[in-house]
Design a protein around this motif. Structure first.
Motif, mmCIF file in Angstrom:
data_model
loop_
_atom_site.group_PDB
_atom_site.id
_atom_site.type_symbol
_atom_site.label_atom_id
_atom_site.label_comp_id
_atom_site.label_asym_id
_atom_site.label_seq_id
_atom_site.Cartn_x
_atom_site.Cartn_y
_atom_site.Cartn_z
ATOM 1 N N GLY A 177 8.379 8.813 4.238
ATOM 2 C CA GLY A 177 9.462 9.192 5.147
ATOM 3 C C GLY A 177 9.025 9.085 6.601
ATOM 4 N N ALA A 178 9.818 9.645 7.478
ATOM 5 C CA ALA A 178 9.533 9.560 8.915
ATOM 6 C C ALA A 178 9.350 10.960 9.490
ATOM 7 C CB ALA A 178 10.678 8.845 9.633
ATOM 8 N N LEU A 179 8.423 11.074 10.420
ATOM 9 C CA LEU A 179 8.199 12.362 11.080
ATOM 10 C C LEU A 179 9.366 12.649 12.022
ATOM 11 C CD1 LEU A 179 4.424 12.016 12.015
ATOM 12 C CD2 LEU A 179 5.407 13.384 10.168
ATOM 13 N N ALA A 211 4.645 5.647 4.411
ATOM 14 C CA ALA A 211 5.324 5.124 5.601
ATOM 15 C C ALA A 211 4.973 5.913 6.855
ATOM 16 C CB ALA A 211 6.839 5.154 5.364
ATOM 17 N N ALA A 212 4.860 7.234 6.729
ATOM 18 C CA ALA A 212 4.597 8.054 7.919
ATOM 19 C C ALA A 212 3.187 7.800 8.463
ATOM 20 C CB ALA A 212 4.765 9.533 7.589
ATOM 21 N N ILE A 213 2.256 7.470 7.581
ATOM 22 C CA ILE A 213 0.881 7.174 8.026
ATOM 23 C C ILE A 213 0.852 5.808 8.704
ATOM 24 C CG2 ILE A 213 -1.527 6.878 7.281
ATOM 25 C CD1 ILE A 213 -0.345 9.760 6.846
ATOM 26 N N ARG A 214 1.557 4.839 8.080
ATOM 27 C CA ARG A 214 1.592 3.503 8.695
ATOM 28 C C ARG A 214 2.252 3.559 10.069
ATOM 29 N NH1 ARG A 214 2.722 2.058 3.446
ATOM 30 N NH2 ARG A 214 4.976 1.913 3.803
ATOM 31 N N ALA A 239 -5.947 2.437 5.484
ATOM 32 C CA ALA A 239 -6.143 0.996 5.299
ATOM 33 C C ALA A 239 -5.955 0.233 6.609
ATOM 34 C CB ALA A 239 -5.156 0.476 4.255
ATOM 35 N N VAL A 240 -6.574 -0.931 6.665
ATOM 36 C CA VAL A 240 -6.444 -1.797 7.842
ATOM 37 C C VAL A 240 -5.058 -2.430 7.854
ATOM 38 C CG1 VAL A 240 -7.280 -3.943 8.883
ATOM 39 C CG2 VAL A 240 -8.913 -2.302 7.909
ATOM 40 N N ASP A 241 -4.428 -2.453 9.005
ATOM 41 C CA ASP A 241 -3.176 -3.201 9.183
ATOM 42 C C ASP A 241 -3.174 -3.817 10.576
ATOM 43 O OD1 ASP A 241 -2.647 -1.115 10.905
ATOM 44 O OD2 ASP A 241 -0.969 -0.285 9.761
ATOM 45 N N GLU A 242 -2.022 -4.336 10.962
ATOM 46 C CA GLU A 242 -1.895 -4.991 12.261
ATOM 47 C C GLU A 242 -2.378 -4.096 13.406
ATOM 48 O OE1 GLU A 242 -0.842 -8.045 11.529
ATOM 49 O OE2 GLU A 242 -1.561 -8.386 13.579
ATOM 50 N N LYS A 243 -2.048 -2.806 13.314
ATOM 51 C CA LYS A 243 -2.433 -1.877 14.384
ATOM 52 C C LYS A 243 -3.943 -1.754 14.500
ATOM 53 C CE LYS A 243 1.637 1.057 14.103
ATOM 54 N NZ LYS A 243 2.164 2.316 13.600
ATOM 55 N N THR A 244 -4.604 -1.756 13.345
ATOM 56 C CA THR A 244 -6.067 -1.643 13.360
ATOM 57 C C THR A 244 -6.664 -2.839 14.086
ATOM 58 O OG1 THR A 244 -5.719 -0.874 11.083
ATOM 59 C CG2 THR A 244 -8.004 -1.037 11.854
ATOM 60 N N ILE A 245 -6.184 -4.015 13.689
ATOM 61 C CA ILE A 245 -6.722 -5.261 14.267
ATOM 62 C C ILE A 245 -6.481 -5.276 15.783
ATOM 63 C CG2 ILE A 245 -6.530 -7.789 14.231
ATOM 64 C CD1 ILE A 245 -7.529 -6.755 11.539
ATOM 65 N N THR A 283 1.570 14.262 -2.647
ATOM 66 C CA THR A 283 2.608 13.668 -1.801
ATOM 67 C C THR A 283 3.256 14.712 -0.901
ATOM 68 O OG1 THR A 283 4.076 13.895 -3.682
ATOM 69 C CG2 THR A 283 3.285 11.697 -3.227
ATOM 70 N N LEU A 284 3.596 14.274 0.289
ATOM 71 C CA LEU A 284 4.308 15.129 1.238
ATOM 72 C C LEU A 284 5.487 14.344 1.789
ATOM 73 C CD1 LEU A 284 1.160 16.237 1.712
ATOM 74 C CD2 LEU A 284 2.258 17.326 3.655
ATOM 75 N N ASP A 285 6.516 15.060 2.105
ATOM 76 C CA ASP A 285 7.675 14.441 2.717
ATOM 77 C C ASP A 285 7.570 14.659 4.231
ATOM 78 O OD1 ASP A 285 10.160 13.705 3.618
ATOM 79 O OD2 ASP A 285 11.114 15.575 2.949
ATOM 80 N N ALA A 286 7.424 13.560 4.953
ATOM 81 C CA ALA A 286 7.209 13.659 6.402
ATOM 82 C C ALA A 286 8.337 14.416 7.099
ATOM 83 C CB ALA A 286 7.073 12.262 6.997
ATOM 84 N N GLY A 287 9.538 14.199 6.627
ATOM 85 C CA GLY A 287 10.698 14.797 7.274
ATOM 86 C C GLY A 287 10.700 16.317 7.242
ATOM 87 N N SER A 288 9.947 16.891 6.288
ATOM 88 C CA SER A 288 9.955 18.354 6.183
ATOM 89 C C SER A 288 8.825 19.000 6.982
ATOM 90 C CB SER A 288 9.848 18.760 4.706
ATOM 91 O OG SER A 288 8.572 18.409 4.222
ATOM 92 N N ILE A 289 8.005 18.188 7.654
ATOM 93 C CA ILE A 289 6.877 18.769 8.399
ATOM 94 C C ILE A 289 7.342 19.300 9.760
ATOM 95 C CG2 ILE A 289 4.606 18.308 9.425
ATOM 96 C CD1 ILE A 289 4.159 16.217 7.215
#
Ligand code: SF4
Lengths: 472, 211
Positions: A177-179, A211-214, A239-245, A283-289
């Motif tokens: 989810g999304a923060l 999704a919230a971590i990415r 994990a490595v992604d575009e942002k890491t690079i 698992t955690l739901d980002a929207g509930s944080i």
């Protein structure tokens, strides 16, 4: 082919030798060294007549004991002779044995070891990285295996470039989810610790996915991985992604030219395979944080800003009840007090958890054009490194903080653990962006409430804890 | 490393969960560049009524009479009985140094933090994980009977009560071997020097940017 987790990949690519009972000789690529946990290791090395195996793996700095004021006085600015000796001992050891890069006290690039590692490109994806410091977990944000070690292991790595270890179990923490607006990586990790407990990750390496971590920036991922140790895990990773690079590209110690391309191709393989098996999944739901604030003497003692201090009478387990009762007594808090009624005496924005440029930008945005409440005796901002400090000054953040009544300091660990002069006095209460609220952590008798930079900044202005989302 | 084989000794019950390494040895003592001298500052903030700093004469400081280790019945204890997640927090090896230099030879708890566990074994401090229910019983017995002692046998991996009841514990075979023989682990690893060099050469080929 079997599917592998990111942890499997990092581990397997560094196995030098495996004994029958699973004890593994693991090769270490990067060794970060600071003044507090290294003197006895260098001394041990010398007493045994040994030499460092590979000095170009070492990146060193002095950060824990260094003052955040009066740098113009030079080394004499470290008033405490015991602290000064420790800083000088590091100088001596690095001079004698060498290092790839050394950022001594007073250097323009000096800073908290976990801030300068990534920013210098000393931390790279795919590495094994260690440091005599538990918050080494921070570096896992770049897709590497990074964990804290004790002084005996520091000596072991110095002498052999290896550690004898057993592979841990692997936990996947999925934040889908999304923060919500105003929710940061600090709230995510505090919510995770609240959920799994400060020993929930013991015996595990954590990989954060979802999704919230990415969606988190690299600096947000560092905040997240930083506090893996507060969840009991020695290492946390993303994990490595575009942002890491993108983040690594162009850093002083990052590869360049054709070597960069070769490295990048390899780094892009650094993610868990689809369907890879974890020993545990949370698992955690980002929207509930919600925005998080700690009320006790352990990071697990956390609640939302809209919450209340718990009542130990409601706790059934006698060991837990005793623990909560003791914490409330130490914190001088009454059961059922709304979090927003708690008033800090001091505010600390800094530490390897939250002293990077994005943290300072967020905090500056909150305090811009406002004044620190009269009831707050001291509010300080301590940038994580010389580079962060200069960047912030270029953006005018220092002037925003100073105009609001904050002190703008030189980089270092500072009031995160108060080995220098920046401490809480007995009984003082602090809104802090650091990572530990243990008894006496920020100074003997001091009371720490952990929160995000935005929340700490808002608390400084309001004079009490306040939900930054409704604060305007 | 110090060897550990067998020990039999007085038990001190530390009835708190999640005891962190900041509590075991506060930061101001981490400024020392030595490996010794930490015993007087074990649990410093709980043990003394005043605030301690390095260089003080700690034998002259006022003791907190309520703190468990200050009670005369626990003087000379060599076995520390603790609750879950003992040793959490900072990686400071000063924590096991302080416990050992105070006189503890082993700590029994339901669980320990990972880095603290490794650091302790490397210094010959034996950490014993027992089921929380058993630990609870030992607490009751230790609190109930003055002079309560336990026998710890690493070879057989047992803890034995004065009543003759034995509980077995797990330990990694390599760690056990090192503890029993007081092995120089660095020396042991250096026996693999050729393997390390060969690995390094291959790594340099595959990932030259690491060098
Ligand atoms: S900022 Fe705090 S947690 Fe981070 S390395 Fe320094 S003392 Fe440790």
């Amino acid at each position: 082919m079997t599917t592998r987790t990111l942890y499997d990949k990092l581990w397997e690519s560094h196995v030098v030798h495996e004994e029958r009972d699973g004890a593994t000789l693991l090769y270490i690529d990067r060794h970060l060294v600071h003044e507090v946990t290294s003197p006895q290791a260098y001394e041990g090395l010398k007493l045994a007549g040994r030499k460092p195996w590979r000095v170009d793996s070492i990146v060193a700095t002095a950060d824990h004991n260094t003052p955040t004021r009066n740098w113009e006085k030079g080394i004499a600015g470290i008033a405490d002779p015991v602290s000064r000796l420790q800083v000088e001992t590091l100088d001596r050891n690095i001079k004698e044995y060498g290092a790839r890069v050394y950022f001594p006290f007073l250097d323009k690039q000096q800073g908290i070891v976990h801030v300068i590692g990534p920013e210098q490109g000393a931390t790279l994806p795919g590495m094994t990285l260690v440091c005599g410091d538990s918050h080494t977990s921070t570096h896992g944000a770049l897709g590497c295996l990074a964990f804290g070690i004790g002084t005996s292991e520091v000596e072991h790595v110095l002498a052999t470039q290896c550690l004898v270890m057993k592979k841990t179990k692997c936990m996947n923490i999925v934040v889908e989810g999304a923060l919500g607006r105003g929710i940061t990586a600090k709230d995510v990790i505090l919510a995770i610790i609240g959920k799994i407990g400060s020993a929930g990750g013991t015996g595990y390496t954590i990989e954060y996915t979802g999704a919230a971590i990415r969606a988190l920036s690299m600096e947000g991922r560092m905040t997240l991985c930083n506090m893996s140790i507060e969840a009991g895990a020695r290492a946390g990773m993303v994990a490595v992604d575009e942002k890491t690079i993108e983040y690594v590209k162009g850093r002083p110690l990052a590869p360049k030219g054709p070597m960069w391309e070769q490295a990048e191709a390899y780094w892009r393989t650094l993610a868990s395979d689809p369907g890879a098996r974890f020993d545990k999944v949370v698992t955690l739901d980002a929207g509930s944080i919600e925005p998080q604030v700690t009320w006790g003497t352990n990071p697990q003692m956390v609640t939302t800003v809209g919450g209340k201090v718990p009542d130990p009478a409601q706790e059934k387990d006698p060991v837990q009840r005793e623990w909560i009762t003791r914490a409330l007594k130490y914190m001088n808090l009454k059961p059922n007090t709304p979090i927003t009624e708690i008033r800090p005496d001091k505010v600390f924005i800094g530490a390897c958890t939250n002293s990077r440029i994005e943290d300072l930008r967020i905090a500056a945005q909150v305090v811009k054009g406002r004044k620190v409440a009269d009831s707050v005796k001291l509010a300080i901002v301590v940038p994580g490194s010389g580079r962060v400090k200069r960047q912030a000054e270029q953006e005018g953040l220092d002037r925003i903080f100073i105009a609001a009544g904050f002190e703008w300091r030189e980089p270092g660990c500072s009031m995160c653990l108060g080995m220098n002069d920046d401490q809480l006095s007995p009984g003082e209460r602090c809104a802090s962006t650091s990572n530990r609220n243990f008894e006496g952590r920020q100074g003997p008798g001091g009371r720490t409430h952990l929160m995000s930079p935005a929340m700490a900044a808002a608390a400084a202005i309001a004079g009490h804890f306040v939900d930054v989302r409704t604060f305007n | 490393m110090e060897r550990f084989i067998r020990s039999e000794g007085l038990v001190a019950p530390m009835d708190r969960a999640n005891v962190d390494t900041d509590a075991i040895i506060p930061k101001q003592y981490l400024k020392s560049i030595k490996r010794t001298g930490y015993g007087p500052n074990l649990f410093d903030e709980w043990r003394y009524l005043d605030h301690g700093e390095p260089g003080m004469d700690h034998s002259k400081r006022p003791l907190n009479p309520d703190f468990v280790l200050n009670q005369p019945r626990y003087r000379g204890a060599t076995v520390l009985l603790a609750r879950e997640n003992f040793g959490c927090g900072s990686s400071r090896e000063h924590a096991p140094w302080a416990l050992l230099q105070y006189g503890f030879q082993s700590v029994i708890a339901p669980s320990f933090a990972d880095i603290f566990y490794t650091n302790s074994l490397k210094n010959g401090l034996l950490l014993i994980r027992l089921d929380a229910k058993i630990v609870d019983r030992l607490f009751n017995e230790a609190l109930g009977a003055e002079g309560y002692r336990l026998a710890v046998d690493l070879e057989r991996q047992t803890v034995t009560t004065p009543g003759g009841e034995s509980f077995s514990f797990d330990i990694d075979p390599f760690a056990k071997h090192c503890l029993l023989n007081g092995i120089d682990e660095i020396g042991l690893t250096l026996e693999h020097a050729d393997r390390i060099k060969a690995f390094e050469a291959k790594l340099r080929e595959r990932q030259p940017w690491l060098f």
